[in-house]
Design a protein around this motif. Structure first.
Motif, PDB file in Angstrom:
ATOM      1  N   ILE A 182       0.856  -1.193   0.000  1.00  0.00           N
ATOM      2  CA  ILE A 182       0.000   0.000   0.000  1.00  0.00           C
ATOM      3  C   ILE A 182       0.888   1.238   0.000  1.00  0.00           C
ATOM      4  O   ILE A 182       0.663   2.175  -0.777  1.00  0.00           O
ATOM      5  N   ASP A 183       1.921   1.249   0.842  1.00  0.00           N
ATOM      6  CA  ASP A 183       2.841   2.388   0.900  1.00  0.00           C
ATOM      7  C   ASP A 183       3.588   2.576  -0.420  1.00  0.00           C
ATOM      8  O   ASP A 183       3.705   3.693  -0.923  1.00  0.00           O
ATOM      9  N   THR A 184       4.089   1.487  -0.979  1.00  0.00           N
ATOM     10  CA  THR A 184       4.846   1.556  -2.234  1.00  0.00           C
ATOM     11  C   THR A 184       3.977   2.106  -3.363  1.00  0.00           C
ATOM     12  O   THR A 184       4.398   2.998  -4.103  1.00  0.00           O
ATOM     13  N   ILE A 185       2.754   1.587  -3.484  1.00  0.00           N
ATOM     14  CA  ILE A 185       1.863   2.039  -4.556  1.00  0.00           C
ATOM     15  C   ILE A 185       1.480   3.501  -4.340  1.00  0.00           C
ATOM     16  O   ILE A 185       1.498   4.304  -5.281  1.00  0.00           O
ATOM     17  N   ALA A 186       1.139   3.872  -3.103  1.00  0.00           N
ATOM     18  CA  ALA A 186       0.746   5.255  -2.804  1.00  0.00           C
ATOM     19  C   ALA A 186       1.889   6.227  -3.100  1.00  0.00           C
ATOM     20  O   ALA A 186       1.675   7.292  -3.685  1.00  0.00           O
ATOM     21  N   LYS A 187       3.116   5.868  -2.711  1.00  0.00           N
ATOM     22  CA  LYS A 187       4.273   6.725  -2.994  1.00  0.00           C
ATOM     23  C   LYS A 187       4.506   6.856  -4.496  1.00  0.00           C
ATOM     24  O   LYS A 187       4.810   7.930  -5.000  1.00  0.00           O
ATOM     25  N   TYR A 188       4.346   5.748  -5.211  1.00  0.00           N
ATOM     26  CA  TYR A 188       4.532   5.787  -6.665  1.00  0.00           C
ATOM     27  C   TYR A 188       3.463   6.666  -7.321  1.00  0.00           C
ATOM     28  O   TYR A 188       3.769   7.476  -8.182  1.00  0.00           O
ATOM     29  N   GLU A 189       2.198   6.527  -6.879  1.00  0.00           N
ATOM     30  CA  GLU A 189       1.128   7.368  -7.413  1.00  0.00           C
ATOM     31  C   GLU A 189       1.431   8.844  -7.153  1.00  0.00           C
ATOM     32  O   GLU A 189       1.222   9.682  -8.033  1.00  0.00           O
ATOM     33  N   LYS A 190       1.914   9.145  -5.973  1.00  0.00           N
ATOM     34  CA  LYS A 190       2.239  10.532  -5.615  1.00  0.00           C
ATOM     35  C   LYS A 190       3.372  11.058  -6.493  1.00  0.00           C
ATOM     36  O   LYS A 190       3.329  12.191  -6.963  1.00  0.00           O
ATOM     37  N   SER A 191       4.372  10.224  -6.735  1.00  0.00           N
ATOM     38  CA  SER A 191       5.510  10.662  -7.567  1.00  0.00           C
ATOM     39  C   SER A 191       5.084  10.949  -9.000  1.00  0.00           C
ATOM     40  O   SER A 191       5.719  11.750  -9.692  1.00  0.00           O
ATOM     41  N   LYS A 192       4.026  10.302  -9.452  1.00  0.00           N
ATOM     42  CA  LYS A 192       3.508  10.526 -10.808  1.00  0.00           C
ATOM     43  C   LYS A 192       2.449  11.623 -10.856  1.00  0.00           C
ATOM     44  O   LYS A 192       1.915  11.939 -11.905  1.00  0.00           O
ATOM     45  N   GLY A 193       2.096  12.159  -9.693  1.00  0.00           N
ATOM     46  CA  GLY A 193       1.088  13.232  -9.636  1.00  0.00           C
ATOM     47  C   GLY A 193      -0.338  12.734  -9.706  1.00  0.00           C
ATOM     48  O   GLY A 193      -1.253  13.472 -10.004  1.00  0.00           O
ATOM     49  N   PHE A 194      -0.541  11.445  -9.415  1.00  0.00           N
ATOM     50  CA  PHE A 194      -1.879  10.864  -9.464  1.00  0.00           C
ATOM     51  C   PHE A 194      -2.653  11.060  -8.161  1.00  0.00           C
ATOM     52  O   PHE A 194      -3.845  10.871  -8.131  1.00  0.00           O
ATOM     53  N   ARG A 195      -1.957  11.393  -7.078  1.00  0.00           N
ATOM     54  CA  ARG A 195      -2.610  11.584  -5.773  1.00  0.00           C
ATOM     55  C   ARG A 195      -2.277  12.936  -5.241  1.00  0.00           C
ATOM     56  O   ARG A 195      -1.267  13.484  -5.467  1.00  0.00           O
TER      57      ARG A 195
END
Length: 195
Positions: A182-195
């Motif tokens: 969950i943390d890995t996916i959330a961080k990745y989404e944030k890095s791509k500007g999706f969150r």
């Protein structure tokens, strides 16, 4: 008095051919009009071709001006999911996207509850797929979603049994893989500007 149109030799009025060069006494009106007719047809074809080309060109430019380049506002992905439409998070089109995702499998990441997910494998997913992958960890544990697109998507899965309201859900049910993923996916989404 007539003269040969080719060599200029004087001809008698009854002469049909020039005795000097053998040319017809007068150019045939019929053959001349045939040549003009051929030239007219060719000119018409050329004009219509140019007009058609210009029409298509102008129409294309107008459409690009009005609607812009449809791919320019979409992120580019080099993966098997390219044929799926890009949709913004929390829009009505998320519901139609939900039906398209995961055609060969019931999960986006089938084993996200039993192994660590790497950022490199996340790069193969669209914004919607990442959102689903993160939330399917919650869905496995029976969480009910406020987001109607997610709820609709998970309701379509045979493994999903929503039984815990979002406000009552406790993250203590997650194992170490689920928490990390969950943390890995959330961080990745944030890095791509999706969150």
């Amino acid at each position: 008095m007539k003269y040969c149109f080719r060599c200029g030799q004087e001809l008698s009025d009854e002469s049909r051919f020039c005795k000097n060069c053998g040319a017809a006494a007068e150019p045939s009106v019929e053959s001349s009009s045939e040549e003009e007719s051929k030239g007219g047809k060719i000119a018409l074809i050329v004009i219509l071709s140019i007009t058609g080309f210009l029409f298509v060109l102008v129409l294309t430019l107008v459409l690009i001006f009005l609607f812009g380049n449809p791919r320019s506002s979409k992120p580019q992905y080099d993966n098997i999911w390219d044929n799926y439409s890009y949709v913004q998070q929390d829009t009505v089109s998320d519901q139609s996207q939900a039906a398209e995702i995961s055609k060969n499998d019931d999960y986006v990441i089938p084993d996200s509850d039993s192994r660590y997910v790497s950022e490199s494998e996340l790069s193969a997913f669209t914004e919607w797929e990442l959102k689903v992958a993160r939330n399917e960890i919650y869905a496995r544990r029976g969480r009910i979603f406020k987001d109607s697109a997610l709820q609709s998507y998970f309701n379509s899965k045979p493994w999903y049994h929503g039984s815990v309201e979002a406000k009552d859900f406790k993250e203590t049910v997650f194992n170490e893989y689920e928490k990390a993923n969950i943390d890995t996916i959330a961080k990745y989404e944030k890095s791509k500007g999706f969150r």
